[in-house]
Write a protein that holds these residues in place. Structure first.
Motif, mmCIF file in Angstrom:
data_model
loop_
_atom_site.group_PDB
_atom_site.id
_atom_site.type_symbol
_atom_site.label_atom_id
_atom_site.label_comp_id
_atom_site.label_asym_id
_atom_site.label_seq_id
_atom_site.Cartn_x
_atom_site.Cartn_y
_atom_site.Cartn_z
ATOM 1 N N PRO A 63 33.456 25.948 34.348
ATOM 2 C CA PRO A 63 34.845 25.455 34.329
ATOM 3 C C PRO A 63 35.857 26.527 33.963
ATOM 4 C CG PRO A 63 33.389 23.863 33.285
ATOM 5 C CD PRO A 63 32.577 25.101 33.501
ATOM 6 N N ALA A 64 35.498 27.427 33.041
ATOM 7 C CA ALA A 64 36.443 28.471 32.621
ATOM 8 C C ALA A 64 36.737 29.447 33.748
ATOM 9 C CB ALA A 64 35.883 29.216 31.414
ATOM 10 N N ILE A 65 35.813 29.593 34.688
ATOM 11 C CA ILE A 65 36.043 30.471 35.842
ATOM 12 C C ILE A 65 36.702 29.710 36.980
ATOM 13 C CG2 ILE A 65 34.892 31.937 37.561
ATOM 14 C CD1 ILE A 65 32.728 32.467 35.409
ATOM 15 N N GLU A 66 36.314 28.456 37.165
ATOM 16 C CA GLU A 66 36.909 27.665 38.244
ATOM 17 C C GLU A 66 38.394 27.386 38.004
ATOM 18 O OE1 GLU A 66 33.417 24.953 40.213
ATOM 19 O OE2 GLU A 66 34.336 24.220 38.368
ATOM 20 N N ARG A 67 38.775 27.221 36.758
ATOM 21 C CA ARG A 67 40.149 26.816 36.451
ATOM 22 C C ARG A 67 41.191 27.776 37.044
ATOM 23 N NH1 ARG A 67 39.556 26.748 31.352
ATOM 24 N NH2 ARG A 67 38.461 24.752 31.400
ATOM 25 N N PRO A 68 41.127 29.070 36.769
ATOM 26 C CA PRO A 68 42.140 29.962 37.354
ATOM 27 C C PRO A 68 41.969 30.176 38.862
ATOM 28 C CG PRO A 68 40.521 31.222 36.114
ATOM 29 C CD PRO A 68 40.244 29.779 35.818
ATOM 30 N N LEU A 69 40.803 29.855 39.388
ATOM 31 C CA LEU A 69 40.594 29.992 40.833
ATOM 32 C C LEU A 69 41.214 28.846 41.624
ATOM 33 C CD1 LEU A 69 36.866 31.177 41.017
ATOM 34 C CD2 LEU A 69 38.827 32.395 41.967
ATOM 35 N N ALA A 80 46.030 30.946 39.340
ATOM 36 C CA ALA A 80 46.255 32.234 38.673
ATOM 37 C C ALA A 80 45.522 33.370 39.368
ATOM 38 C CB ALA A 80 45.815 32.138 37.215
ATOM 39 N N LEU A 81 44.441 33.034 40.074
ATOM 40 C CA LEU A 81 43.680 34.022 40.833
ATOM 41 C C LEU A 81 43.731 33.653 42.308
ATOM 42 C CD1 LEU A 81 40.511 34.374 38.557
ATOM 43 C CD2 LEU A 81 42.496 35.894 38.651
ATOM 44 N N GLU A 82 43.955 34.643 43.155
ATOM 45 C CA GLU A 82 44.029 34.392 44.595
ATOM 46 C C GLU A 82 42.864 35.048 45.311
ATOM 47 O OE1 GLU A 82 47.204 33.895 46.947
ATOM 48 O OE2 GLU A 82 48.759 33.755 45.413
ATOM 49 N N ARG A 83 42.372 34.379 46.335
ATOM 50 C CA ARG A 83 41.283 34.882 47.158
ATOM 51 C C ARG A 83 41.886 35.297 48.498
ATOM 52 N NH1 ARG A 83 35.757 33.208 46.678
ATOM 53 N NH2 ARG A 83 36.530 31.556 45.314
ATOM 54 N N ILE A 84 41.965 36.611 48.748
ATOM 55 C CA ILE A 84 42.553 37.089 49.993
ATOM 56 C C ILE A 84 41.693 38.192 50.595
ATOM 57 C CG2 ILE A 84 44.890 36.550 49.212
ATOM 58 C CD1 ILE A 84 45.370 39.553 48.855
ATOM 59 N N THR A 90 37.958 43.114 53.424
ATOM 60 C CA THR A 90 36.944 42.398 52.654
ATOM 61 C C THR A 90 37.621 41.364 51.775
ATOM 62 O OG1 THR A 90 35.500 44.340 52.629
ATOM 63 C CG2 THR A 90 35.093 42.689 50.950
ATOM 64 N N MET A 91 36.926 40.238 51.538
ATOM 65 C CA MET A 91 37.479 39.187 50.700
ATOM 66 C C MET A 91 37.382 39.586 49.232
ATOM 67 S SD MET A 91 38.935 36.260 51.206
ATOM 68 C CE MET A 91 38.323 35.746 52.816
ATOM 69 N N PHE A 92 38.493 39.456 48.513
ATOM 70 C CA PHE A 92 38.549 39.742 47.084
ATOM 71 C C PHE A 92 39.222 38.581 46.366
ATOM 72 C CE2 PHE A 92 37.688 44.057 48.313
ATOM 73 C CZ PHE A 92 37.245 44.727 47.181
ATOM 74 N N VAL A 93 38.868 38.413 45.093
ATOM 75 C CA VAL A 93 39.621 37.550 44.184
ATOM 76 C C VAL A 93 40.376 38.468 43.234
ATOM 77 C CG1 VAL A 93 39.398 36.033 42.188
ATOM 78 C CG2 VAL A 93 38.181 35.497 44.293
ATOM 79 N N LEU A 94 41.692 38.272 43.130
ATOM 80 C CA LEU A 94 42.508 39.154 42.301
ATOM 81 C C LEU A 94 43.643 38.361 41.662
ATOM 82 C CD1 LEU A 94 44.808 41.270 44.603
ATOM 83 C CD2 LEU A 94 43.201 39.637 45.537
ATOM 84 N N PRO A 95 44.270 38.915 40.627
ATOM 85 C CA PRO A 95 45.370 38.195 39.982
ATOM 86 C C PRO A 95 46.488 37.875 40.968
ATOM 87 C CG PRO A 95 44.658 40.047 38.629
ATOM 88 C CD PRO A 95 43.953 40.186 39.945
ATOM 89 N N ALA A 96 47.007 36.666 40.886
ATOM 90 C CA ALA A 96 48.061 36.248 41.811
ATOM 91 C C ALA A 96 49.274 37.164 41.741
ATOM 92 C CB ALA A 96 48.460 34.807 41.520
ATOM 93 N N ARG A 97 49.582 37.679 40.559
ATOM 94 C CA ARG A 97 50.742 38.562 40.414
ATOM 95 C C ARG A 97 50.572 39.862 41.203
ATOM 96 N NH1 ARG A 97 48.704 42.353 37.144
ATOM 97 N NH2 ARG A 97 47.033 41.761 35.705
ATOM 98 N N LEU A 98 49.326 40.258 41.463
ATOM 99 C CA LEU A 98 49.068 41.502 42.171
ATOM 100 C C LEU A 98 48.905 41.287 43.672
ATOM 101 C CD1 LEU A 98 48.615 44.536 41.677
ATOM 102 C CD2 LEU A 98 46.186 44.039 41.300
ATOM 103 N N ALA A 99 48.716 40.046 44.091
ATOM 104 C CA ALA A 99 48.410 39.753 45.488
ATOM 105 C C ALA A 99 49.464 40.271 46.474
ATOM 106 C CB ALA A 99 48.197 38.255 45.675
#
Length: 400
Positions: A63-69, A80-84, A90-99
């Protein structure tokens, strides 16, 4: 002749352990903090994100990892985390502020995805641009109405998405693919939709889709400087070749971005490296002797083009597949010393490629127990299988 400051391989490994959170004392409390420390986490294999986070968090839970995803209740509709899809496509998960900066710095020729998809559908099914546009608009409308949906659910709403085309005709790997894959792939590449919570468990690759917020457009040169600075902060010192490989840029863009960060040249075993000015005077030591179990495609293992300072070249064949994807690895004080794999009954098997001593073996057993607790019976198979991982997954209690 100017003599460059020298940074040894041991000093680089000490930085790696600290910056990449590979010791108990430097682990983070949140998944967001882990992603920020590493710039982004490889997300081609969904399980990699969770296992990479768990290795670097004090008390990791699903849950602690799923929440920001996936949770958008406290973040204005955006997790809070974006998958782009970004570095090296390549697919990455990174902070939304950096996306926004990462997308502007790495995604180019987005119109090409649409052109290629329309050409494929034209040649295979006789579609024209009008038919493609109508299917795309219907997909967006259905997705907006549902809020989020899987490709199968969208295909149930829109019959044309169920049409099939042959991919790679005449090749040994020829297959059939639904039109929905092409339509959704283009919309995702353009940033108009994003992957939401998977349809199954956290290991599932079947994601739901949801409309995406439009990312701000950042001038490309500015975005590349931002990304280069973040990479240097997390991975420095690096060679220009490391940055070029990691980002997928050409040589000219790499050199310009390095120069714009104000990075200083240093001497590495591999030749000239670069370090941010604020890091030049610091020479941090190892926080404490530490072991880590990292998943396949982990961002640390895949973070540099030149790897001899943390990976014995003689071990490459056992740890990588033929396409350059690394499997699950065991680390001790910033070096890869072995591999691990999960067997069908959930047991974590491991093998050491070199003998690190009693202290390391004790620490590795502790990490195996820690990861076993996190998995809680969940079975994880890497999407890219490597020779040693396959062997460990099928050999009874082969650890050394």
């Amino acid at each position: 002749m100017t003599v460059l400051p020298r940074i040894t391989a041991a000093q680089r490994r000490a930085r790696l352990v600290r910056r990449h959170l590979l010791a108990p004392s430097v682990r983070e409390k949140t998944a967001e903090a882990v992603a920020g420390a590493l710039v982004g986490l490889h997300a081609t294999d969904p399980a990699t994100v969770f296992l990479a986070m768990a290795a670097r968090m004090h008390r990791p839970t699903i849950p602690a990892i799923e929440r920001p995803l996936y949770d958008t209740t406290a973040t204005a509709g955006t997790p809070a985390l974006e998958r782009i899809r970004c570095m090296r496509r390549t697919m990455f998960v990174l902070p939304a502020r950096l996306a926004p900066a990462v997308r502007s710095a790495t995604v180019r020729d987005t119109h090409r995805h649409r052109t290629d998809a329309m050409a494929k559908l034209r040649d295979s099914l006789g579609w024209d641009e009008r038919r493609y546009t109508a299917a795309e608009q219907a997909t967006l409308a259905a997705l907006t109405a549902r809020g989020e949906a899987t490709a199968a659910q969208l295909a149930a709403d829109i019959p044309v998405l169920r049409e099939q085309l042959v991919t790679f005709p005449g090749k040994p790997y020829e297959s059939r693919q639904r039109v929905s894959a092409s339509i959704l792939g283009v919309l995702a590449a353009e940033g108009r939709i994003r992957r939401a919570r998977p349809a199954g468990s956290w290991t599932s690759a079947q994601f739901r889709w949801t409309p995406a917020r439009p990312l701000p457009q950042i001038p490309v040169a500015e975005a590349k400087t931002t990304l280069a600075r973040h990479y240097l902060t997390a991975f420095g010192p690096v060679t220009a070749d490391d940055l070029k490989w990691w980002t997928g840029w050409n040589g000219t863009d790499t050199r310009k971005a390095l120069a714009a960060t104000g990075a200083h040249a240093v001497e590495l075993d591999e030749g000239t490296g670069y370090l941010l000015p604020e890091d030049l005077e610091s020479a941090p030591g190892f926080p404490e002797p530490a072991a880590a179990l990292l998943p396949g495609l982990d961002p640390t293992a895949m973070g540099w083009r030149h790897r001899d300072w943390y990976l014995d070249p003689d071990h490459t064949k056992a740890l990588f597949d033929r396409n350059g994807n690394i499997g699950p690895t065991i680390w001790w004080n910033g070096r890869i010393i072995g591999a691990w794999a999960q067997q069908p009954d959930g047991h974590l098997n491991h093998h050491l490629l070199t003998d690190p001593g009693r202290e390391a073996r004790t620490a590795i057993r502790t990490e195996i127990t820690r990861l076993t607790t996190f998995l809680a019976g969940t079975r994880v198979t890497p999407c890219y299988r490597t020779p040693l991982e396959r062997h460990l997954a099928t050999t009874v209690r082969a650890e050394r």
